[in-house]
Write a protein that holds these residues in place. Structure first.
Motif, PDB file in Angstrom:
ATOM      1  N   GLU A 122       0.457   2.570 -10.472  1.00 31.16           N
ATOM      2  CA  GLU A 122       0.373   1.735  -9.286  1.00 31.16           C
ATOM      3  C   GLU A 122       1.676   0.976  -9.108  1.00 31.16           C
ATOM      4  N   SER A 139      -2.651   3.384   3.687  1.00 31.77           N
ATOM      5  CA  SER A 139      -3.786   2.539   3.303  1.00 31.77           C
ATOM      6  C   SER A 139      -3.786   2.266   1.813  1.00 31.77           C
ATOM      7  N   GLY A 140      -3.055   3.086   1.057  1.00 29.22           N
ATOM      8  CA  GLY A 140      -2.979   2.930  -0.395  1.00 29.22           C
ATOM      9  C   GLY A 140      -3.818   3.915  -1.163  1.00 29.22           C
ATOM     10  N   THR A 141      -4.697   4.622  -0.464  1.00 28.79           N
ATOM     11  CA  THR A 141      -5.580   5.589  -1.134  1.00 28.79           C
ATOM     12  C   THR A 141      -5.111   7.026  -0.971  1.00 28.79           C
ATOM     13  N   HIS A 193       2.189   1.713  -3.447  1.00 27.52           N
ATOM     14  CA  HIS A 193       1.205   2.326  -4.353  1.00 27.52           C
ATOM     15  C   HIS A 193       1.271   3.848  -4.272  1.00 27.52           C
ATOM     16  N   GLN A 235       0.834  -1.207   0.000  1.00 28.98           N
ATOM     17  CA  GLN A 235       0.000   0.000   0.000  1.00 28.98           C
ATOM     18  C   GLN A 235       0.870   1.260   0.000  1.00 28.98           C
TER      19      GLN A 235
END
Length: 792
Positions: free
Chosen positions: A90, A115-117, A80, A77
């Protein structure tokens, strides 16, 4: 690591920052492109060795100091988020324990948790900036997907600080405005700064300046401007200005002044406007001529409070010479192409657009690639200008346009930027141990603006990369949009459409588009479109013109495309064919399944089955995917056909054609092979297999892998039972019907000379069809054949 240097080019603080040290001609094997992180004030880069351009140790610049990230608690994550900071879509993986070598300096982040977002790494949690208990033996790295975020500037792009930035250059015609065809090759130089477009003062303007401007605009060279003509226009403008009343305290206003000369009112008006004091934004431009961008030249900006600008001068005027691809559209007379010196020639392969691709050079009649060691914008610009384009926009390393095959001719190319050919630059003649094809150099060149992308659009698709194709036809005052008949629309036509749209390669060319709503556009305005795949726009392809002939006129049967930024590229290992070719007399009772799959000559149907035999020319074929996307069958697995005899599925009706030709090209024997099993037989060292045929698995060939069809399997042959003794050409063509999109179809054919004496066969001189020069190919076609079996 030390940050990339910056210079103060003008007294007002123009800071030039190059994303890669190769732009400055001093490359380092461990430094990589960097990305500015907007309001966060951070910069990111991938470094380390060995690595590819989309992987490496992550380094962050904060407060002017570069540092690393500790691998404690590091996850995919977090990778990313960092890959998006670096401009990739990504991450596909991450590394620990300083796989790409230990860094130096600060360790900025430890226990990084994302979190990756997150939009930025600053939104992730950590121990705080500079708070770490790690050593550089724990530096983290990332492996990003080799796909850029839309709009992200790739490596070797010239980047200038936000203040006083020369963002763009254009030519504004002073005469014939609105009537001259695109691209514009002559006009007043205008530069776009943050507050709009400005003219450039011509005091001290030189041909070197014009050379740089033309290169930025996509033209290989400049020519002398008719200075007397523009002086005459300037004098007319000055007289018109002198006659105009100038109320105190008010800006100059325009008044109609009828010129006495035949020059015309429009040009005088335009030049009059350019003489207004606030029309100039730059002066003192002094280029050497080797710069890839005007921002690299010495130049000065006018201050906002400067009341007098360009005293005694006027707007700079430049005239450019278009390259061969753009001569006709610019309205200029075609010039005779200059003859290349010796065998030093150049080409670009694997690119989706003109002026981009893997650099290949011709040496001793054979094409080969260029190693990316010390590859920079100067060398790339020499390539671009030699091919008839402008300067290089990007100098790409790490086989970013796919890998070549065969020889690597050059390495460590060092150009000043003024050389007429890459062969004139100092370089190193390479040996097999020096470089590999994962280091093939590539370029993206500046291209002239032709406006062709404004005459085509897609509608109804789920994204901007797909939809029903609409084209604009008609003249001024009668322009309208219409659809294209889907009859005979295929991959080659879709390739041209995607190229014209600027959307890369074609993934699919569709003849039915009922699932895409066309809105209120229902008229079919183009039919019979037939392209070779090399055209720049659809109007260059053959078509019916104004006469529309469409078998199915409903809108559901109009043409559509699905475009992609990447594509596969298949290449046959020609040496293996030559090494494994032999003859087998196979009994008919062992060929029932082969006959069912149509792998024998037509005369086999008349044979006395199951008695007798067929004479087969057998050989192995090893098919590599050297592109940038996996090769997948056109049909989905739901439509694959099961063949009970061999117990396998066919995912493509025809995957390869095998032919025996006479020296004049007449076919005397043929074979074909369906792709009953496309899989990754073997892969390069750092690539994992993805496709296998067992258990109804997914079929395809991964980038960096190859599919091996051994000589001892069914249909891996040509039935030569009816072929008479003589000298022939063995030809193998992959993906012959263009069912699957590739970045380059010119390397899909392989040819060999062969001598057959009625009992034995000798196969030699096997090569990919585009691996030789034109002269060498002509010698191959004129080959008289062997008088004996002594192959030299």
């Amino acid at each position: 690591m030390r940050p990339v240097s910056a210079w103060q080019w003008t007294p007002w603080g123009l800071l030039l920052c190059l994303l890669c040290s190769s732009c400055l001609g001093s490359p380092s094997p461990s430094t990589a492109p960097e990305k500015r992180a907007g309001s966060q004030g951070l910069r990111f880069r991938l470094v380390g060795f060995p690595r590819k351009p989309f992987e490496g140790r992550v380094e962050i610049q904060r407060a002017g100091e570069w540092g690393t990230i500790c691998d404690d608690d590091f996850t995919l994550q977090a990778a990313h988020v960092l890959c998006r900071e670096l401009g990739f879509t990504e991450a596909t993986g991450w590394t620990h324990s300083a796989k790409y070598g230990p860094g130096t300096g600060r360790i900025w982040l430890d226990n990084l948790s994302c979190s990756g977002t997150e939009q930025s790494v600053t939104e992730c949690t950590s121990r705080g900036w500079g708070n770490s208990d790690c050593t550089h033996d724990e530096d983290a790295g990332v492996i990003c997907k080799d796909q850029r975020l839309p709009g992200f500037s790739d490596s070797n792009v010239i980047e200038v600080e936000h203040h006083l930035q020369v963002e763009e250059v254009r030519l504004r015609p002073a005469v014939g405005r609105g009537r001259r065809p695109l691209p514009v090759t002559e006009g007043l130089v205008e530069v776009r700064l943050l507050d709009g477009w400005w003219k450039v003062c011509d005091k001290g303007w030189s041909s070197h300046n014009s050379h740089v401007v033309c290169g930025m605009l996509g033209f290989p060279s400049e020519k002398r401007v008719n200075a007397a003509f523009y002086r005459k226009l300037r004098k007319r403008a000055a007289k018109a200005s002198a006659r105009r009343p100038k109320p105190p305290g008010r800006p100059i206003t325009k008044r109609k002044v009828k010129p006495k000369a035949r020059v015309g009112r429009g040009p005088v008006k335009r030049l009059l406007a350019q003489r207004q004091q606030h029309s100039f934004g730059l002066h003192g431009v002094a280029c050497v001529g080797t710069e890839a961008h005007l921002s690299l030249c010495f130049l000065e900006f006018y201050r906002a409070n400067d009341t007098t600008r360009c005293p005694g001068g006027g707007p700079a005027v430049v005239s450019c010479v278009p390259g061969p691809l753009y001569v006709a559209s610019s309205g200029q007379k075609k010039q005779q192409p200059s003859k290349p010196q010796g065998e030093a020639q150049m080409r670009l392969k694997g690119g989706a657009h003109p002026g981009e691709g893997r650099v290949e050079v011709l040496k001793a009649g054979t094409w080969g690639t260029v190693c990316d060691r010390k590859w920079d914008l100067h060398a790339a610009s020499v390539v671009c200008r030699e091919l008839g384009f402008g300067t290089a926009r990007e100098a790409l390393r790490g086989a970013r346009m796919g890998q070549g095959m065969g020889a690597i001719h050059l390495s460590e190319v060092r150009c000043s930027g003024m050389e007429p050919s890459l062969w004139k630059c100092p370089h190193k003649n390479i040996t097999a141990e020096d470089c590999s094809h994962v280091q093939d150099a590539a370029v993206r060149c500046n291209l002239p603006y032709t406006g062709s992308e404004t005459k085509i659009r897609l509608s109804g698709g789920r994204s901007r990369y797909e939809g029903r194709v609409e084209v604009q036809i008609g003249g001024p005052g009668s322009l309208r949009w219409g659809l294209i008949c889907g009859d005979d629309w295929g991959t080659l036509e879709a390739m041209v459409a995607c190229r014209q749209l600027g959307l890369g390669y074609a993934n699919h060319g569709l003849q039915e588009t009922w699932y895409w709503d066309s809105g209120n556009i229902t008229e079919v305005v183009m039919s019979g479109v037939r392209c070779t795949g090399a055209e720049l726009s659809l109007d260059q392809c053959a078509h019916h013109g104004t006469h529309i002939a469409c078998k199915r006129t409903e809108t559901r049967f109009t043409a559509g495309v699905i475009c992609s930024e990447t594509a596969s590229d298949l290449l046959l290992h020609s040496a293996l064919v030559q090494e494994t070719a032999y003859i087998e007399d196979r009994p008919l009772h062992m060929l029932y399944c082969a006959a069912e799959e149509n792998c024998l000559a037509r005369s086999a149907h008349l044979a006395n089955w199951p008695y007798g035999h067929r004479r087969l020319l057998r050989f192995s074929s090893q098919i590599h995917n050297l592109g940038r996307a996996d090769f997948r069958p056109k049909a989905g697995r739901h439509s694959w056909v099961w063949h009970e005899c061999h117990g396998h599925y066919h995912s493509m009706d025809i995957f390869t054609h095998y032919d025996i030709l006479t020296p004049n090209g007449t076919k005397v024997a043929e074979g074909h092979k369906a792709s009953f099993c496309l899989e990754d037989t073997e892969c390069q060292e750092d690539v994992s297999k993805r496709y296998e045929c067992a258990n109804f698995g997914e079929q395809g060939i991964t980038v960096g892998c190859w599919d091996l069809y051994r000589h001892d399997i069914d249909c891996q042959w040509i039935d030569i039972t009816d072929v008479k003794p003589g000298n022939y050409i063995l030809q193998v063509v992959i993906n012959p019907n263009f069912e699957v999109a590739e970045s380059d179809y010119t390397n899909n054919a392989m040819k060999c000379n062969c001598k057959y004496d009625g009992h034995r066969i000798w196969v030699h001189n096997c090569h990919i069809d585009d691996a030789f020069s034109e002269e060498a190919n002509k010698r191959f076609e004129r080959y008289p054949g062997q008088t004996s079996n002594q192959i030299v």
